[in-house]
Design an enzyme around this catalytic site. Structure first.
Site, mmCIF file in Angstrom:
data_model
loop_
_atom_site.group_PDB
_atom_site.id
_atom_site.type_symbol
_atom_site.label_atom_id
_atom_site.label_comp_id
_atom_site.label_asym_id
_atom_site.label_seq_id
_atom_site.Cartn_x
_atom_site.Cartn_y
_atom_site.Cartn_z
ATOM 1 N N CYS A 1 65.040 83.464 -39.977
ATOM 2 C CA CYS A 1 66.253 83.547 -39.151
ATOM 3 C C CYS A 1 65.950 83.006 -37.753
ATOM 4 O O CYS A 1 65.823 81.796 -37.593
ATOM 5 C CB CYS A 1 66.792 84.971 -39.155
ATOM 6 S SG CYS A 1 68.483 85.080 -38.571
ATOM 7 N N GLU B 1 63.315 90.825 -46.582
ATOM 8 C CA GLU B 1 62.619 92.077 -46.212
ATOM 9 C C GLU B 1 63.601 93.224 -45.979
ATOM 10 O O GLU B 1 63.227 94.382 -46.089
ATOM 11 C CB GLU B 1 61.722 91.854 -44.988
ATOM 12 C CG GLU B 1 62.410 91.881 -43.619
ATOM 13 C CD GLU B 1 63.237 90.632 -43.304
ATOM 14 O OE1 GLU B 1 63.217 89.691 -44.121
ATOM 15 O OE2 GLU B 1 63.890 90.619 -42.245
ATOM 16 N N HIS C 1 67.146 87.259 -44.898
ATOM 17 C CA HIS C 1 66.213 88.380 -44.764
ATOM 18 C C HIS C 1 65.950 89.086 -46.089
ATOM 19 O O HIS C 1 66.598 90.097 -46.383
ATOM 20 C CB HIS C 1 66.769 89.401 -43.776
ATOM 21 C CG HIS C 1 66.922 88.878 -42.390
ATOM 22 N ND1 HIS C 1 65.867 88.805 -41.506
ATOM 23 C CD2 HIS C 1 67.997 88.383 -41.734
ATOM 24 C CE1 HIS C 1 66.293 88.292 -40.368
ATOM 25 N NE2 HIS C 1 67.574 88.016 -40.467
#
Lengths: 295, 192
Positions: free
Chosen positions: B84, B178, B176
């Site tokens: 990002c 994660e 993302h």
């Protein structure tokens, strides 16, 4: 196995809050100030007509800012833009959602609109950040759908003591959950009017389920470093920057101090020669306590 | 076969570095938060996390980490994964309002906040090369990769845009994994 917590979470909003961590969110009242904040390293700006210290000084009813001002600030910067609504003012919140702010702060700095209820935030797509002075208050806001929590502190005073009070109180109340019996935790949930499953999830994680910043009284790089060392995940700075004598340098110094809060030599360096901090006020001398607004 | 000791640095200047640390710790990977040039020394890999690219860029410059990362990456002694905001910082060309200084590590053009404000953030399930099941990820005020150089491998697309790309030891993700407890991309990166 816990039953699922019943409230609705704004997962994407909680994700955006995670992106703000370790950062400084700065109050700005003009597009020019917003650019100064962005260039100094702010991770977001809070767009508003009057900063808290001016609201204190001038009095009157403090409301949501003119959407035209918020749009103008948004046009000037690339970082997320937040704006404030009065506690419980669902219509102001719908207006801010319609103009596409990135986060809404349901804030005690403005004059409350609803003596009974906060905004039911779960029905919004835009995420909300809300103030809290205690664990129970934070959990009530999260139950309503808040995607981020900040301590209330005492806005516009340049005095860090209330922010430290609220952060430590929340931390200590979470720690105390670990030592409570199941019956005591159920009683705590009932007393605080929150879902028992939410209390259990906080006990298991040892923290609030959403990102937690500090607000209300940060005026110096050392103030930011202090609250970060106490476990804050980032800081809001309201009056502290644009009521100081050199906003650019102070803003950049507070950004450095928030990242490098453990590096005393760097803190000494960035704290040097940055001009006068805002004047600040003793809490005992205040005519208006903003932290007691909301419940 | 001798196994190289892997230490994954996580740039911890601003952003969601803690979620990467938690994910990697659960995978029993050695992790090092990176806030200074010294912190970077023993790292074999570096994750530049999501956050605000303008903020992280300023802090990279003030710490001298910008030059340290660029030097080690070009010497191929460090693999870098930008996510990002991190993907913006590793790109050779950044478009959009008030662009930050770039590290220029991977030949892509990236447009900041191209999807719009937070109301345009979304969840997606991605088909990723070398991963045998869909990968969940969130796109938070995400940038868009608008051009990739000829040596850049596109590992995943969303709609018409590449969202996970790689060229040699540099990776860029606009999303993302994660935040959805997805280990697969981190696993691929560490194995690289």
């Amino acid at each position: 196995m816990l039953k699922p917590v019943k409230h609705t979470r704004n997962t994407l909003g909680e994700d955006l809050a995670r992106m703000l961590k370790g950062g400084v969110i700065m109050d700005v009242t003009t597009a020019e100030q917003a650019v100064i904040a962005e260039e100094a390293g702010a991770c977001a700006v809070m767009a508003l007509e009057r900063i808290p210290s001016d609201i204190r000084a001038e009095g009157g009813v403090a409301r949501m800012s003119d959407p035209a001002l918020i749009r103008e600030i948004r046009e000037a910067v690339s970082i997320p833009v937040m704006a404030k609504v009065r506690i419980g003012h669902t219509a102001e919140a719908r207006i801010l959602e319609a103009i596409g702010v990135d986060f809404i702060d349901e804030s005690e700095v403005l004059t409350p609109a609803d003596p009974f209820d906060h905004v039911q935030k779960a029905s919004f797509s835009v995420p909300f950040v809300c103030g809290a002075t205690s664990l129970g208050e934070a959990l009530r806001r999260i139950s309503e759908g808040a995607a981020m929590i900040r301590t209330k502190g005492e806005a516009g005073t340049g005095n860090i003591v209330e922010a430290v009070r609220h952060l430590k109180l929340i931390t200590r109340q979470i720690a105390a959950l670990q030592d409570m019996t199941a019956a005591d935790r159920t009683a705590f949930a009932e007393q605080e009017r929150v879902d028992a499953n939410l209390v259990e999830s906080v006990r298991e994680a040892g923290r609030l389920p959403v990102v937690t910043f500090v607000a209300g009284g940060v005026a110096t790089p050392a103030d930011a470093a202090l609250v970060m060392s106490l476990g804050a995940e980032g800081v809001f700075v309201g009056s502290g920057i644009f009521k100081s004598s050199d906003p650019q340098r102070r803003a950049a110094a507070i950004v450095q101090a928030t990242t490098h809060f453990n590096d005393a030599a760097l803190l000494a360096d960035v704290s040097s020669g940055i001009g006068q901090a805002m004047a600040g006020q003793e809490i005992a001398q205040l005519e208006l306590s903003m932290q007691h607004r909301g419940h | 076969m001798a196994t190289k000791t892997v230490t994954v640095g996580i740039l911890a200047l601003q952003g969601n570095f803690a979620e990467h640390a938690a994910l990697l710790a659960a995978m029993s990977v050695q992790v090092q938060y990176v806030r200074t040039v010294q912190d970077l020394e023993q790292c074999t890999h570096l994750i530049i996390p999501g956050g605000e690219s303008t903020t992280i860029s300023l802090l990279l410059a003030s710490t001298g980490l910008d030059a340290a990362i660029t030097d080690r990456c070009r010497a191929s002694t460090l693999s870098v994964m930008g996510i990002c905001a991190g993907a913006i910082l590793v790109a050779t060309k950044i478009t959009g309002k008030n662009p930050p200084a770039s590290l220029g590590l991977i030949d892509i053009t990236i447009d900041r906040n191209a999807y719009g404000n937070q109301l345009e953030s979304f969840d997606a399930s991605l088909i990723v090369s070398h991963v045998d099941r869909p990968v969940r990820a969130s796109f938070i005020r995400a940038p868009v990769i608008t051009h990739v150089g000829k040596d850049v491998e596109v590992l995943a697309m969303h709609g018409e845009h590449p969202v996970i790309v790689r060229a040699g030891n540099v990776w860029a993700l606009t999303c993302h994994p994660e935040l959805r407890d997805e280990e697969s991309i981190h696993r691929l990166f560490i194995a690289s």
